[in-house]
Design an enzyme around this catalytic site. Structure first.
Site, short mmCIF file in Angstrom:
data_model
loop_
_atom_site.label_atom_id
_atom_site.label_comp_id
_atom_site.label_asym_id
_atom_site.label_seq_id
_atom_site.Cartn_x
_atom_site.Cartn_y
_atom_site.Cartn_z
N ARG A 33 90.04 -30.80 -38.00
CA ARG A 33 89.05 -29.73 -37.93
C ARG A 33 88.94 -29.02 -39.28
NH1 ARG A 33 90.91 -26.42 -32.60
NH2 ARG A 33 90.49 -24.72 -34.02
N ARG A 47 92.58 -17.57 -40.94
CA ARG A 47 92.70 -17.41 -39.49
C ARG A 47 93.94 -16.60 -39.13
NH1 ARG A 47 92.58 -23.27 -37.37
NH2 ARG A 47 92.36 -22.41 -35.30
N LYS A 66 98.98 -22.48 -27.56
CA LYS A 66 98.40 -21.79 -26.39
C LYS A 66 97.37 -22.66 -25.67
CE LYS A 66 95.14 -19.06 -29.05
NZ LYS A 66 94.01 -19.99 -29.01
P1 AMP Z 1 90.21 -21.64 -31.39
O1 AMP Z 1 89.95 -23.03 -30.95
O2 AMP Z 1 90.53 -20.71 -30.25
O3 AMP Z 1 91.21 -21.53 -32.51
O4 AMP Z 1 88.81 -21.09 -31.99
C1 AMP Z 1 88.21 -21.71 -33.11
C2 AMP Z 1 87.23 -20.75 -33.77
O5 AMP Z 1 86.20 -20.38 -32.83
C3 AMP Z 1 87.81 -19.42 -34.23
O6 AMP Z 1 88.43 -19.50 -35.51
C4 AMP Z 1 86.56 -18.55 -34.26
O7 AMP Z 1 85.74 -18.83 -35.38
C5 AMP Z 1 85.81 -19.03 -33.02
N1 AMP Z 1 86.20 -18.26 -31.81
C6 AMP Z 1 86.84 -18.71 -30.70
N2 AMP Z 1 87.05 -17.72 -29.82
C7 AMP Z 1 86.53 -16.60 -30.39
C8 AMP Z 1 86.43 -15.25 -29.99
N3 AMP Z 1 86.92 -14.83 -28.83
N4 AMP Z 1 85.81 -14.38 -30.85
C9 AMP Z 1 85.29 -14.78 -32.01
N5 AMP Z 1 85.38 -16.03 -32.46
C10 AMP Z 1 85.98 -16.95 -31.66
#
Ligand code: AMP
Length: 202
Positions: free
Chosen positions: A153, A164, A13
């Site tokens: 990461r 996750r 995404k």
């Molecule tokens: P992503 O890069 O979108 O996979 O986000 C990495 C991490 O950031 C997630 O596993 C959460 O810990 C945090 N995170 C990102 N977006 C959100 C959100 N909308 N609500 C809560 N945590 C978020």
């Protein structure tokens, strides 16, 4: 146009949000990137949740999102990538703005685990490589563009990936049951997924 891209970890995404944002001249707003690029107290507060694959508290992320959306260049033309992640966030977003389309990029858990465990990022420019799928770096462990070392990461390590995915099924998927969305098959080439999204957007 105001869009939301939702999908499990590794669905592509973020990659698609970047490509589509460029093609349609929209701003790409990734809450994960905002958190990773945060400094000081905010970074400290978010880090422990992020590293273990948990969601950061709604209050914190909503504040960050509101700041992001208030920028004049973002206001009416954006792709939200990584927000909302649960029904509470979706309801909060409803209060701030209306959304034109929710795009779900769907892949199986097996595919998600396979893709994430191969993911390596550049420290400097943020490009994501994948040693299992693609794009692979030309030289192992180095960024093609800036020659910086690649890193994995913490939340792409196996224990965190499972956590996750659990969070995705339990907290994020209910959004798709409540709000109308269009499902795109994410288990295709990057190019084909982009084509399918563009078709849906007309
Ligand atoms: P992503 O890069 O979108 O996979 O986000 C990495 C991490 O950031 C997630 O596993 C959460 O810990 C945090 N995170 C990102 N977006 C959100 C959100 N909308 N609500 C809560 N945590 C978020």
């Amino acid at each position: 146009m105001k869009l939301i891209f939702i999908g499990p970890q590794g669905s592509g995404k973020g990659t698609q949000a970047k490509i589509i944002a460029e093609k349609l001249n929209l701003k790409h707003l990734s809450t994960g990137d905002l958190l990773r690029n945060a400094q000081g107290k905010l970074k400290k507060e978010a880090e422990s949740y992020m590293n273990s694959g948990k969601l950061v508290p709604d209050e914190l992320i909503i504040k960050i999102l509101k700041e992001g959306l208030s920028k004049p260049e973002i206001k009416d033309s954006f792709i939200l990538d990584g927000f909302p992640r649960n029904l509470e966030q979706a309801e909060e977003l409803n209060k701030i703005t209306n959304i034109d389309k929710i795009i779900e990029i769907s892949i199986s858990d097996e595919e998600s685990i396979k893709r994430l465990s191969g993911r390596w990022n550049c420290k400097k420019c943020g490009i994501a490589y994948n040693v299992i799928t693609s794009p692979k770096p030309k030289e192992e462990g180095k960024c093609d563009k800036c020659q910086e070392s690649l890193y994995q990461r913490d939340d792409d390590k196996p224990g965190a990936i499972k956590q996750r995915l659990r969070v995705y099924h339990e907290d994020t998927e209910p959004i798709l049951e409540k709000y109308p969305s269009v499902r795109i098959n994410g288990e295709q080439s990057i190019k084909k997924v982009t084509e399918d999204i563009l078709k849906v957007l007309g």
